[in-house]
Design an enzyme around this catalytic site. Structure first.
Site, PDB file in Angstrom:
ATOM      1  N   ASN A 140       0.800  -1.161   0.039  1.00 13.44           N
ATOM      2  CA  ASN A 140       0.009   0.075   0.099  1.00 13.44           C
ATOM      3  C   ASN A 140       0.872   1.332  -0.009  1.00 13.44           C
ATOM      4  OD1 ASN A 140      -0.400   1.890   2.406  1.00 13.44           O
ATOM      5  ND2 ASN A 140       0.248  -0.131   3.225  1.00 13.44           N
TER       6      ASN A 140
ATOM      7  N   PHE B  82      -1.662   8.190   4.702  1.00 12.95           N
ATOM      8  CA  PHE B  82      -2.342   8.744   5.502  1.00 12.95           C
ATOM      9  C   PHE B  82      -3.649   9.494   5.226  1.00 12.95           C
ATOM     10  CE2 PHE B  82       1.580   9.343   8.809  1.00 12.95           C
ATOM     11  CZ  PHE B  82       1.595   7.980   8.877  1.00 12.95           C
TER      12      PHE B  82
ATOM     13  N   ASN C 287       5.124   5.800   3.414  1.00 10.03           N
ATOM     14  CA  ASN C 287       4.461   6.504   2.398  1.00 10.03           C
ATOM     15  C   ASN C 287       4.070   7.987   2.700  1.00 10.03           C
ATOM     16  OD1 ASN C 287       3.982   3.998   1.077  1.00 10.03           O
ATOM     17  ND2 ASN C 287       2.760   3.373   2.533  1.00 10.03           N
ATOM     18  N   THR C 288       4.870   8.534   3.643  1.00  6.01           N
ATOM     19  CA  THR C 288       4.973  10.068   3.915  1.00  6.01           C
ATOM     20  C   THR C 288       6.172  10.598   3.898  1.00  6.01           C
ATOM     21  OG1 THR C 288       2.776   9.898   5.130  1.00  6.01           O
ATOM     22  CG2 THR C 288       4.019  11.859   5.686  1.00  6.01           C
TER      23      THR C 288
ATOM     24  N   ASN D 211       6.160  -1.879  11.384  1.00  8.05           N
ATOM     25  CA  ASN D 211       5.279  -1.339  10.310  1.00  8.05           C
ATOM     26  C   ASN D 211       5.794  -1.965   8.880  1.00  8.05           C
ATOM     27  OD1 ASN D 211       3.796   0.434   8.701  1.00  8.05           O
ATOM     28  ND2 ASN D 211       4.061   2.296  10.277  1.00  8.05           N
TER      29      ASN D 211
END
Length: 355
Positions: A123, A127, A192-193, A251
């Site tokens: 994914n 967020f 992803n950030t 994570n």
């Protein structure tokens, strides 16, 4: 409306899971959340697994005494839309989020991909969040009973927030949910950030401890599996010294192929185990750990427990094995314990390190 029988619910769940897999990953996920949040789901019987698995009680400091060790990982119910539905799946504790201070859309779609052959998911959601105020309102409306099913909130920063200002986002989240959550998780590990993982440093942790002294014992940190042993162990030392509650390991694993994003599911198992081992080398059982990553069977759970975890969280197992996977996992865990002569699950915590 009469209560639906467990056997019928199981068959319905298996059929529904098969149908959802025909849809794109994020579409299926969102539809599944809507079903769990629907009023009709409240007619399903709440499973009582305690008599079947009485030797699997788990005590998680700051979370509570649980009937068994299996909870929900963050990322599944990002917006706190269906906690009652998830509790009816038999999970012993829940974690909602990641929640950002301000609402944001997240990354462009498509951003979630299934790989059934590897039992993996990638994914790059970024967020996507309804924002802390809306999630807080939902928790207020729920008037959640933490004694029945403890619920934690996973907190992140907005994409537009700079690294220098990130501490303000996390402080905002911790203050917004003060008194609403059983525990809090600071997410400085999503790939992803941009810049988020850079916050995994001693200076940031010490500042967060200083700003939130009165609730430090309720704060957990979710760390990534890609950092070096030296860096992870340094962070573990700081987390211990600062008086935080514990760590969630781990994570998702950052990948660039076949899609860019964070990989979860079976391929994450070994990396997550490695993180548990490295952390244990530092705290020697003095810092509570919750394991997340790659848990698809009862044997996987036991691997986490013997490496020092006091509980586990699942995500991919719900996707690939269906909504009633908790009871299946506990049956498999019991078989593993019986085969190894383990009477009480708590006795197995950390035994991987015994000579």
């Amino acid at each position: 409306m009469p209560t639906v029988s467990r056997s019928f619910a199981t068959k319905l769940g298996s059929f529904g899971t098969a149908c959802l897999r025909l849809l794109p990953a994020e579409t299926a996920h969102n539809l599944g959340i809507k079903l769990l949040a629907s009023p009709m789901f409240s007619y399903l019987p709440r499973p009582n697994l305690s008599p079947l698995f009485e030797n699997m009680t788990s005590h998680v400091p700051g979370v509570g005494s649980l009937p068994h060790p299996i909870g929900l990982a963050a990322g599944f119910d990002k917006h706190c839309l269906a906690p009652h539905g998830f509790s009816r799946l038999g999970l012993s504790f829940l974690e909602v989020g990641t929640v950002t201070p301000r609402p944001q859309e997240g990354n462009p779609k498509p951003r979630m991909f299934r790989y059934p052959e590897q039992k993996a998911i990638i994914n790059r959601m970024g967020f996507n969040s309804h924002g802390s105020e809306r999630v807080r309102e939902r928790l207020q409306e729920l008037d959640w009973d933490h004694n029945q099913t403890p619920l934690g909130v996973n907190i992140g920063k907005n994409k537009s927030t700079t690294e220098l200002a990130a501490i303000e986002d996390f402080n905002h989240g911790l203050q917004t949910f003060r008194g609403m959550a059983k525990y809090y998780v600071v997410n400085i590990s999503s790939p992803n950030t941009a810049g988020l993982r850079d916050l995994a440093n001693d200076e940031f942790l010490k500042q967060l401890a200083k700003d939130n002294q009165d609730i430090r014992e309720k704060i957990w940190f979710k760390l990534d599996p890609d950092m070096s042993r030296v860096k992870l162990q340094s962070l573990i030392e700081t987390i211990c010294d600062a008086g935080f509650q514990g760590v969630i390991l781990s994570n998702t694993h950052k990948v660039s192929w076949p899609e860019a994003g964070g990989q979860s599911g079976h391929p994450l198992m070994s990396l997550s185990n490695r993180s548990l081992e490295w952390a244990y080398q530092v705290h020697q059982g003095q810092l509570p750990m919750i394991a997340s990553g790659g848990i698809l069977s009862g044997g996987d759970i036991l691997q986490k427990i013997v490496r020092g975890a006091c509980a586990v969280q699942i995500y991919s197992a719900l996707v690939y094995r269906g909504p009633w996977v908790v009871a299946k996992l506990l049956e498999e865990l019991k078989a593993e314990m019986d085969a190894q002569g383990i009477q009480f699950l708590s006795d197995a915590i950390g035994t991987h390190y015994q000579a």
